[in-house]
Motif scaffolding. Sequence first.
Motif, PDB file in Angstrom:
ATOM      1  N   UNK A 141     -12.162   6.375  40.649  1.00  0.00           N
ATOM      2  CA  UNK A 141     -12.850   7.500  40.986  1.00  0.00           C
ATOM      3  C   UNK A 141     -14.097   6.723  39.666  1.00  0.00           C
ATOM      4  N   UNK A 142     -13.674   6.602  37.949  1.00  0.00           N
ATOM      5  CA  UNK A 142     -14.303   6.508  36.677  1.00  0.00           C
ATOM      6  C   UNK A 142     -15.064   4.873  36.859  1.00  0.00           C
ATOM      7  N   UNK A 143     -13.461   4.294  37.423  1.00  0.00           N
ATOM      8  CA  UNK A 143     -13.458   2.846  37.326  1.00  0.00           C
ATOM      9  C   UNK A 143     -15.601   1.866  38.749  1.00  0.00           C
ATOM     10  N   UNK A 144     -15.431   3.293  40.106  1.00  0.00           N
ATOM     11  CA  UNK A 144     -16.206   2.806  40.932  1.00  0.00           C
ATOM     12  C   UNK A 144     -17.211   3.540  40.439  1.00  0.00           C
ATOM     13  N   UNK A 145     -17.362   4.934  39.749  1.00  0.00           N
ATOM     14  CA  UNK A 145     -19.007   4.931  38.759  1.00  0.00           C
ATOM     15  C   UNK A 145     -19.360   4.156  38.064  1.00  0.00           C
ATOM     16  N   UNK A 146     -18.992   3.508  37.534  1.00  0.00           N
ATOM     17  CA  UNK A 146     -18.820   2.753  36.213  1.00  0.00           C
ATOM     18  C   UNK A 146     -19.263   0.817  36.175  1.00  0.00           C
ATOM     19  N   UNK A 147     -18.732   0.525  37.676  1.00  0.00           N
ATOM     20  CA  UNK A 147     -19.399   0.080  37.833  1.00  0.00           C
ATOM     21  C   UNK A 147     -21.034  -0.003  38.798  1.00  0.00           C
ATOM     22  N   UNK A 148     -21.146   0.675  39.088  1.00  0.00           N
ATOM     23  CA  UNK A 148     -22.785   0.943  40.326  1.00  0.00           C
ATOM     24  C   UNK A 148     -23.136   1.525  39.456  1.00  0.00           C
ATOM     25  N   UNK A 149     -22.637   1.734  37.483  1.00  0.00           N
ATOM     26  CA  UNK A 149     -24.070   1.497  36.012  1.00  0.00           C
ATOM     27  C   UNK A 149     -24.193   0.162  35.944  1.00  0.00           C
ATOM     28  N   UNK A 150     -22.725  -0.162  35.627  1.00  0.00           N
ATOM     29  CA  UNK A 150     -23.293  -2.063  35.186  1.00  0.00           C
ATOM     30  C   UNK A 150     -24.135  -2.541  36.275  1.00  0.00           C
ATOM     31  N   UNK A 151     -24.152  -2.371  37.016  1.00  0.00           N
ATOM     32  CA  UNK A 151     -25.447  -3.154  38.484  1.00  0.00           C
ATOM     33  C   UNK A 151     -26.422  -2.391  38.505  1.00  0.00           C
ATOM     34  N   UNK A 152     -26.821  -1.399  37.869  1.00  0.00           N
ATOM     35  CA  UNK A 152     -28.221  -0.874  37.483  1.00  0.00           C
ATOM     36  C   UNK A 152     -28.809  -1.682  35.805  1.00  0.00           C
ATOM     37  N   UNK A 153     -27.900  -1.673  35.255  1.00  0.00           N
ATOM     38  CA  UNK A 153     -28.466  -2.293  34.216  1.00  0.00           C
ATOM     39  C   UNK A 153     -28.645  -3.723  34.489  1.00  0.00           C
ATOM     40  N   UNK A 154     -27.524  -4.155  34.747  1.00  0.00           N
ATOM     41  CA  UNK A 154     -27.844  -5.811  35.264  1.00  0.00           C
ATOM     42  C   UNK A 154     -28.667  -6.367  35.555  1.00  0.00           C
ATOM     43  N   UNK A 155     -29.312  -5.320  36.885  1.00  0.00           N
ATOM     44  CA  UNK A 155     -30.596  -5.854  37.476  1.00  0.00           C
ATOM     45  C   UNK A 155     -31.589  -5.008  36.610  1.00  0.00           C
ATOM     46  N   UNK A 156     -31.733  -4.258  35.445  1.00  0.00           N
ATOM     47  CA  UNK A 156     -32.760  -4.185  34.551  1.00  0.00           C
ATOM     48  C   UNK A 156     -33.034  -5.374  33.957  1.00  0.00           C
ATOM     49  N   UNK A 157     -31.681  -6.362  33.692  1.00  0.00           N
ATOM     50  CA  UNK A 157     -31.940  -7.242  32.912  1.00  0.00           C
ATOM     51  C   UNK A 157     -30.966  -7.610  31.888  1.00  0.00           C
ATOM     52  N   UNK A 158     -30.463  -6.791  31.934  1.00  0.00           N
ATOM     53  CA  UNK A 158     -29.124  -6.451  30.898  1.00  0.00           C
ATOM     54  C   UNK A 158     -27.959  -7.916  31.030  1.00  0.00           C
ATOM     55  N   UNK A 159     -27.571  -8.769  29.912  1.00  0.00           N
ATOM     56  CA  UNK A 159     -26.589  -9.541  30.669  1.00  0.00           C
ATOM     57  C   UNK A 159     -25.141  -9.412  29.502  1.00  0.00           C
ATOM     58  N   UNK A 160     -25.293  -8.158  28.877  1.00  0.00           N
ATOM     59  CA  UNK A 160     -23.967  -8.278  27.187  1.00  0.00           C
ATOM     60  C   UNK A 160     -24.737  -6.822  27.230  1.00  0.00           C
ATOM     61  N   UNK A 161     -23.422  -5.734  26.986  1.00  0.00           N
ATOM     62  CA  UNK A 161     -23.547  -4.213  27.238  1.00  0.00           C
ATOM     63  C   UNK A 161     -22.561  -3.693  26.253  1.00  0.00           C
ATOM     64  N   UNK A 162     -22.767  -2.901  25.319  1.00  0.00           N
ATOM     65  CA  UNK A 162     -22.052  -2.149  24.753  1.00  0.00           C
ATOM     66  C   UNK A 162     -21.427  -0.953  25.124  1.00  0.00           C
ATOM     67  N   UNK A 163     -19.934  -0.314  25.358  1.00  0.00           N
ATOM     68  CA  UNK A 163     -19.238   0.549  26.286  1.00  0.00           C
ATOM     69  C   UNK A 163     -18.658   0.968  25.462  1.00  0.00           C
TER      70      UNK A 163
END
Length: 434
Positions: A141-163
């Motif tokens: 469940x955590x991975x599914x929501x995390x993956x979705x959030x990373x997708x939103x960040x990526x579509x906003x131009x982020x290519x590297x993110x601290x997690x």
Amino acid sequence: MMGDNAVSQRQSSNFTGGLFSPREQAPTWSSPGCPTISSASHCEYQLSSDQEKADGFIKAIGPADAIQKQFSEETFEERIDCSGKCILPGLVDAHTHPVWAGERVHEFAMKLAGATYMDIHQAGGGINFTVERTRQASEEELYSSFQQRLGCMMRAGTTLVECKSGYGLNLETELKMLRVIERARQELDIGISATYCGAHSVPKGKTASEAADDIIKNHLPRLKELGRNGEIHVDNIDVFCEKDVFDLDSTRRILQSGKDIGLQINFHGDELHPMKAAELGVELGAQAISHLEEVSDEGIAAMASARCSAVLLPTTAYMLRLKQPRARKMLDEGVIVALGSDFNPNAYCFSMPMVMHLACVNMRMSMPEALAAATINAAYALGKSHTQGSLEVGKQGDLIIINSPRWEHLIYQFGGHHELIDYVIAKGKVIYKK
């Protein structure tokens, strides 16, 4: 952005000149099966198919004619025409809390009615609310929501993110969160810098000193073991150094213990109260300190001298109605200023373009300063400016292509990034196409 691995105000007078201009020169990647990117007749980005080179790294920068001649024998899967567009480094988000369960939209209403962050925290909400639900959630469940959030960040131009981890506060759940981050690091295209943040809050039933003891004696040795076995890779250690959370002594003990097992120090400091966290961070050799709304003049001077990055979070000050960090003073003093979204249930923002806009309007940063803070300086804050954060030969091919002849539109158009960003490319691979 060329030259040093970070840009301070003292260095940034020529920053816009250091930005890659489509009319001047073109980087080339060595990445099989990737596209050529061209802008009119003046420049070309070429992703070469040389299998002997490191995939996804910028191989050459130069005039389009020279690049075309140099790689005339190469074949490419796709050509991207960037006529009338801008090509920028991929954005770097230097501070996020993206792995959690349990929405806190109800707390937004409480804040609008006048409740402070600590009011909500002490009433059992805030971090504690999210901790309970994150402990209950399955890893999948955590991975599914995390993956979705990373997708939103990526579509906003982020290519590297601290997690960060930090919504477990016990060893079992912190490791669950770090496994989720590690899985994403291995399976997804977006770059990830993983942070252990087990000292995000003091667990119920413990004092700060007892919580610090547990982290030092149990959590960190386990992280060291898992890292040695290659099961989990962690880059940074974080503590929420704050009044009624972790005091200076507990913070020092935890951070030093993390540093002793090879983690970079990158922590929350001087956010709600002046704690002299900046001075502590410099003393311990911190790579970066986040928030800093209440940092002292002495702390700013010490961070500038030590080249310790200040990760400023405009969304947090905006949403919590805090006073803004003194970005102008930091820049004028020569501090390496980076930006982060602080994405978490309390500051729900995926967009680094919106973060840059807020930094310009509310913290009085210039647009070139904000772009530097969201690219090369944010990469520096994560210890990755030698490989990411700018368009230079030998660095990773992370970039965005925006549908505008002027790069400033990415910041100027508040909330307009979805229409502006045509492509996001990471490691020389197209990972988003509008």
